[in-house]
Design an enzyme around this catalytic site. Sequence first.
Site, PDB file in Angstrom:
ATOM      1  N   ARG A 260     -47.018  -0.080  37.365  1.00 57.14           N
ATOM      2  CA  ARG A 260     -46.657   0.471  38.761  1.00 57.14           C
ATOM      3  C   ARG A 260     -47.749   0.506  39.908  1.00 57.14           C
ATOM      4  O   ARG A 260     -47.263   0.279  40.955  1.00 57.14           O
ATOM      5  CB  ARG A 260     -46.180   2.117  38.508  1.00 57.14           C
ATOM      6  CG  ARG A 260     -45.074   2.393  37.824  1.00 57.14           C
ATOM      7  CD  ARG A 260     -44.775   3.679  37.448  1.00 57.14           C
ATOM      8  NE  ARG A 260     -44.967   4.764  38.324  1.00 57.14           N
ATOM      9  CZ  ARG A 260     -45.229   6.067  38.327  1.00 57.14           C
ATOM     10  NH1 ARG A 260     -45.636   6.550  37.147  1.00 57.14           N
ATOM     11  NH2 ARG A 260     -45.271   6.724  39.154  1.00 57.14           N
TER      12      ARG A 260
ATOM     13  N   LYS B 164     -47.476  13.912  29.842  1.00 59.68           N
ATOM     14  CA  LYS B 164     -48.572  14.174  29.429  1.00 59.68           C
ATOM     15  C   LYS B 164     -48.868  15.623  29.083  1.00 59.68           C
ATOM     16  O   LYS B 164     -49.370  16.058  28.195  1.00 59.68           O
ATOM     17  CB  LYS B 164     -49.641  13.511  30.270  1.00 59.68           C
ATOM     18  CG  LYS B 164     -49.514  11.998  30.456  1.00 59.68           C
ATOM     19  CD  LYS B 164     -50.664  11.358  31.301  1.00 59.68           C
ATOM     20  CE  LYS B 164     -50.141  11.414  32.730  1.00 59.68           C
ATOM     21  NZ  LYS B 164     -50.116  10.551  33.743  1.00 59.68           N
TER      22      LYS B 164
ATOM     23  N   ASP C 283     -46.858   5.775  29.090  1.00 61.25           N
ATOM     24  CA  ASP C 283     -47.184   6.079  30.372  1.00 61.25           C
ATOM     25  C   ASP C 283     -48.311   5.284  30.766  1.00 61.25           C
ATOM     26  O   ASP C 283     -48.573   4.863  31.998  1.00 61.25           O
ATOM     27  CB  ASP C 283     -47.576   7.540  30.415  1.00 61.25           C
ATOM     28  CG  ASP C 283     -47.830   7.988  31.863  1.00 61.25           C
ATOM     29  OD1 ASP C 283     -47.192   7.657  32.909  1.00 61.25           O
ATOM     30  OD2 ASP C 283     -49.087   8.368  32.273  1.00 61.25           O
TER      31      ASP C 283
END
Length: 432
Positions: free
Chosen positions: A181, A200, A174
Site C-alpha cells: 500500500r 495487530k 499486514d
Amino acid sequence: MPEPPAGRGRPAKLDPVDVIRRKRDGERLTDADIAAFIAAYMDGAVADEQAAALCMAVFFRGMDDGETAALTKALIASGRTADLAAIPGTKVDKHSTGGVGDKTSLVLLPLLAAAGFSVAKLSGRGLGHTGGTLDKLESIPGVRVDLPPARFLDQVRRIGIAIAGQGPDLVPADGRLYALRDVTATIESPALIAASVMSKKIAGGADAIVLDVKVGSGAFMKEVAQARDLARRMLAIGRSAGRRVAAVLSDMSQPLGHAVGNAVEVAEAVATLRGDGPPDLAELCLTLAEQVGADRARLRELLRSGAALDRLTAMVEAQGGEPGALDRLPRAPVQVEVAAPASGFVTGVDALAIGRAVADLGAGRRRKEDPVDPAVGVILHRKRGDAVRAGEPLATVLARRDGEGVAAVRAAYEIGAAPPAPLPLVLEVLTG
Ligand code: URA
C-alpha cells in the site's frame, strides 16, 4: 449438489480476478472471498499486483463493517496470536494513529501498570514525519525492544509492563500489504487502515484497547469527520472480536507537549511521570487511561507518589537499560535557539512542518531500514496561544551541525497580533 450461497463460512474456490472485478464494480465481498484472497496472497497464489489492485478497488469503493471485520480476521489468521491467558487481571493496550511529539505510550502505559493493569504493548517505529515508540525507547542507553514472546510475557507477569517490537510472525499479511500500500498510494483508505491497526491490536491479545485517533496537520486524518469515521470503524471491529474498545479523538494540529525527537521525548515523558510535564500531555494521558476504567484521582496519586515512574524504570531495567539510564539520555552537540521574528501571539505551530524538520535532522526515517539519530530534536518553548516578543526564543533545535533545522522550525510558527481562539486537545471520546 448445488453450491451453497455465498456468505459466511462458504469454502471459496478463489478467482482473484473475479474478486478484484467485483470490488472494482462496487459489490460487497463475502467473508469467504476475503479470507481466501488473503490466504492465497500469503501462499503466493495471488500476486502483488493483484493484491495492489484489490487495495485500489477498496480505496475507491470502500468496505462495510462486515467486510472490514472479515479482512481483520483474515489478516490475523496469517500468523501467530499472543496468548495472554496466563497473565492475571485486565490486559490493556493502546494505539495512536501517529503524530508529532507523541510520547503518550511512555507515560500512559507505566501509569496503567502502576494502577494494576497488565500492559503487553507491541509498538512500531517512526516513519516519515511521525515518531515511533520503539525508536524513542532505543534512545535510552542499553534498552532492547526485540523481546522473544516468552520473555515478553514473563516480563509482563513479573513487573506488569513490557513494550516491544511486533516481530515478523504476528499478522505477517499486514506487514506485506502495508508495504504494498505504501508504494501504490493506497494507505489512506479508512477500511484498510482500520483493519490493519485492529488486526495487530486483536492479535496482541489485550482485553481492553484505547485508541488515540489524531486529527490535524501532523496526523493521517486532517479532519474530525474522517477521524470519527476511522474511530467508528475500529470500534466496530473491536466489538466484533469481543474486546472492550474506546477511542479518543485528539488534536494534532500542533505537536503534543514541548519535545519532538527521540531522547528528548523520553526526557519529557519522565518529567510528566514526575508530575512536572506539559499539561496537554498529562491531560491526554489521563483521558486515555480513564477509557480503560482507571480512576482520575487515583492516577494523579500514582503520578504524585512516583509509582508510575517506578514502572517505567523497572521496564527500562528489565529490557537491558543501564542503571540510571533515564538520567543519561543522549543530547545532540549543537543547540541553537530559534528567535521570534516579531512580537505577538503564537497562532499556530504546524505539527507536520515540525515533524518534517525533526525527521530531516535525523530523528526520523524515510525508508523502513534507515537508522535514526537518538540525540537530535526540537524543544518548543512557545505553543499556540502563547505571547512572545521579537527576539525571544520560540524553540531550541538540537542538531549535529550548526544552523540545521532552524529555518524550517521558524517557518512552522505563525505569529499574529491577537491570541487565537482556544482549540480543545480532546475533541471527542467514542466508546463501544
Ligand atoms: N498504521 C497502521 O498500522 N496501518 C495503517 O494502515 C495505517 C497506519
